[in-house]
Design a protein around this motif. Structure first.
Motif, PDB file in Angstrom:
ATOM      1  N   UNK A 164       0.785  -1.123  -0.095  1.00  0.00           N
ATOM      2  CA  UNK A 164       0.724   0.258  -0.034  1.00  0.00           C
ATOM      3  C   UNK A 164       0.810   1.128   0.196  1.00  0.00           C
ATOM      4  N   UNK A 165       0.663   2.129  -0.841  1.00  0.00           N
ATOM      5  CA  UNK A 165       1.297   3.450  -0.817  1.00  0.00           C
ATOM      6  C   UNK A 165      -0.048   4.513  -0.774  1.00  0.00           C
ATOM      7  N   UNK A 166      -0.210   4.806  -0.220  1.00  0.00           N
ATOM      8  CA  UNK A 166      -1.816   5.911  -0.120  1.00  0.00           C
ATOM      9  C   UNK A 166      -2.032   6.233   1.294  1.00  0.00           C
ATOM     10  N   UNK A 167      -1.926   7.353   1.847  1.00  0.00           N
ATOM     11  CA  UNK A 167      -2.600   7.849   3.260  1.00  0.00           C
ATOM     12  C   UNK A 167      -3.314   9.062   2.617  1.00  0.00           C
ATOM     13  N   UNK A 168      -4.114   8.826   3.611  1.00  0.00           N
ATOM     14  CA  UNK A 168      -5.435   9.489   3.652  1.00  0.00           C
ATOM     15  C   UNK A 168      -6.052  10.150   5.247  1.00  0.00           C
ATOM     16  N   UNK A 169      -6.457  10.973   5.762  1.00  0.00           N
ATOM     17  CA  UNK A 169      -6.989  11.555   6.117  1.00  0.00           C
ATOM     18  C   UNK A 169      -8.693  12.286   6.828  1.00  0.00           C
ATOM     19  N   UNK A 170      -9.038  12.239   7.765  1.00  0.00           N
ATOM     20  CA  UNK A 170      -9.860  12.459   7.584  1.00  0.00           C
ATOM     21  C   UNK A 170     -10.411  13.552   9.037  1.00  0.00           C
ATOM     22  N   UNK A 212     -19.485  -6.131  -5.325  1.00  0.00           N
ATOM     23  CA  UNK A 212     -19.968  -5.963  -6.304  1.00  0.00           C
ATOM     24  C   UNK A 212     -19.199  -6.012  -7.387  1.00  0.00           C
ATOM     25  N   UNK A 213     -17.860  -5.697  -5.956  1.00  0.00           N
ATOM     26  CA  UNK A 213     -15.903  -6.211  -7.185  1.00  0.00           C
ATOM     27  C   UNK A 213     -15.406  -7.033  -6.495  1.00  0.00           C
ATOM     28  N   UNK A 214     -14.093  -7.261  -6.913  1.00  0.00           N
ATOM     29  CA  UNK A 214     -12.984  -8.149  -6.779  1.00  0.00           C
ATOM     30  C   UNK A 214     -11.743  -6.809  -6.240  1.00  0.00           C
ATOM     31  N   UNK A 215     -11.088  -7.776  -5.250  1.00  0.00           N
ATOM     32  CA  UNK A 215     -10.198  -7.095  -5.095  1.00  0.00           C
ATOM     33  C   UNK A 215     -10.274  -5.999  -3.883  1.00  0.00           C
ATOM     34  N   UNK A 216      -8.999  -5.302  -3.060  1.00  0.00           N
ATOM     35  CA  UNK A 216      -8.959  -5.281  -1.631  1.00  0.00           C
ATOM     36  C   UNK A 216      -9.502  -3.534  -1.449  1.00  0.00           C
ATOM     37  N   UNK A 217     -10.185  -3.091  -0.118  1.00  0.00           N
ATOM     38  CA  UNK A 217      -9.989  -2.028  -0.140  1.00  0.00           C
ATOM     39  C   UNK A 217     -10.418  -1.631   0.934  1.00  0.00           C
ATOM     40  N   UNK A 248      -5.743  -8.150   4.427  1.00  0.00           N
ATOM     41  CA  UNK A 248      -4.967  -8.496   4.939  1.00  0.00           C
ATOM     42  C   UNK A 248      -4.761  -7.636   6.666  1.00  0.00           C
ATOM     43  N   UNK A 249      -4.452  -6.263   6.294  1.00  0.00           N
ATOM     44  CA  UNK A 249      -4.355  -5.846   7.292  1.00  0.00           C
ATOM     45  C   UNK A 249      -4.752  -3.875   6.538  1.00  0.00           C
ATOM     46  N   UNK A 250      -4.278  -2.746   7.736  1.00  0.00           N
ATOM     47  CA  UNK A 250      -4.647  -1.871   7.535  1.00  0.00           C
ATOM     48  C   UNK A 250      -4.083  -0.834   8.984  1.00  0.00           C
ATOM     49  N   UNK A 251      -2.971  -0.041   8.526  1.00  0.00           N
ATOM     50  CA  UNK A 251      -2.693   0.767   9.767  1.00  0.00           C
ATOM     51  C   UNK A 251      -3.805   1.707   9.344  1.00  0.00           C
ATOM     52  N   UNK A 252      -3.820   2.354  10.856  1.00  0.00           N
ATOM     53  CA  UNK A 252      -4.695   3.752  11.150  1.00  0.00           C
ATOM     54  C   UNK A 252      -4.843   4.076  12.128  1.00  0.00           C
ATOM     55  N   UNK A 253      -4.637   5.349  11.993  1.00  0.00           N
ATOM     56  CA  UNK A 253      -4.421   5.854  13.668  1.00  0.00           C
ATOM     57  C   UNK A 253      -5.096   6.880  13.971  1.00  0.00           C
ATOM     58  N   UNK A 254      -5.332   7.149  15.420  1.00  0.00           N
ATOM     59  CA  UNK A 254      -6.692   8.022  15.618  1.00  0.00           C
ATOM     60  C   UNK A 254      -6.739   9.544  16.406  1.00  0.00           C
ATOM     61  N   UNK A 255      -7.371   9.928  16.853  1.00  0.00           N
ATOM     62  CA  UNK A 255      -7.094  11.028  18.025  1.00  0.00           C
ATOM     63  C   UNK A 255      -9.007  12.161  18.463  1.00  0.00           C
ATOM     64  N   UNK A 296      -3.047  -1.592  13.322  1.00  0.00           N
ATOM     65  CA  UNK A 296      -3.187  -2.266  11.958  1.00  0.00           C
ATOM     66  C   UNK A 296      -3.993  -2.822  11.161  1.00  0.00           C
ATOM     67  N   UNK A 297      -4.645  -3.690  12.431  1.00  0.00           N
ATOM     68  CA  UNK A 297      -6.062  -4.347  11.808  1.00  0.00           C
ATOM     69  C   UNK A 297      -7.350  -3.929  12.594  1.00  0.00           C
TER      70      UNK A 297
END
Length: 234
Positions: free
Chosen positions: A83-89, A175-180, A198-205, A216-217
């Motif tokens: 994964x090479x994506x960084x997102x924030x809200x 609806x589709x195949x793949x990971x998200x 399998x995993x997704x790194x997340x941090x929040x405050x 991470x999961x």
């Protein structure tokens, strides 16, 4: 290395994005500047020219290749497709929601390939009445599902972001195949996220927390919440 990035805010739905750019040290900052101007989406050399004209830091495209990827390339080994994506809200004191997404794409992508990250509704979305979302994963699968907009719409009826994120993940798998994966934030400051990878790194405050929560999961967060309930009950 081709980069995409975009940002959107909920009050006026102002947004800006860059796609298929090279030589930009901080593409998300350029996307933020584009929010103040038109056109809203700039590509390739046009986006790079805009960045130079506005004094943004430029770099050599090769500077964006990390050490590990360079080692694999020099040894003629397959490049790790991680994964090479960084997102924030985010939600500010005035109640304005913002979503931002930035990506380096996928390994061995063809020149000029554009994924979901900079596409409003797909890689990010914000609605002042419902919430904000940023996504990550297989762009070619996220785009037709319009995953970010789908997740935000599911916040209607005061649905908790965790439930909305999980519902969006289920719709994606149907609806589709793949990971998200997606991260969600509503106007009340409630946080939610889900993924089918399998995993997704997340941090929040939040304002009520003294330090960030880092996972991470999704299962790790659920176990943490269960342990917290047990400790409080004791």
């Amino acid at each position: 290395m081709y980069l995409d990035a975009a940002m959107i805010e909920s009050k006026t739905l102002a947004w800006g994005g860059v796609v298929a750019v090279r030589g930009l040290s901080h593409p998300i900052s350029v996307a933020r500047k584009i929010m103040e101007e038109k056109p809203r989406l700039l590509a390739s050399e046009g986006a790079e020219r805009f960045a130079r004209d506005h004094g943004f830091q430029m770099c050599k495209p090769t500077d964006l290749i990390d050490y590990e990827q360079r080692q694999h390339f020099e040894k003629q080994e397959a490049v790790i497709d991680r994964p090479a994506t960084v997102g924030c809200v985010a939600l500010d004191a005035n109640g304005i929601l913002v979503a931002g997404t930035s990506t380096g794409g996928v390994a061995n992508q063809p020149p000029g390939r554009v994924g979901d990250s900079a596409l409003v509704g797909c890689g990010l979305y914000a609605d002042g009445q419902l919430g904000a979302c940023s996504t990550t994963g297989d762009g070619e699968s996220i785009i037709p599902v319009v995953l970010a907009k789908t997740a935000v719409d599911l916040l209607s009826g005061d649905r908790h972001p965790d439930e909305a994120a999980q519902m969006a993940s289920e719709i994606f798998k149907q609806k589709v195949t793949g990971e998200a994966g997606c991260i969600l934030l509503d106007p009340q400051g409630r946080v939610g996220w889900a993924h089918n990878s399998q995993g997704m790194a997340v941090a929040y405050i939040t304002s009520a927390m003294d330090k960030p929560a880092v996972f991470t999961r999704k299962e790790s967060e659920l176990y943490s919440q269960k342990d917290l309930l047990v400790s409080r009950s004791n």
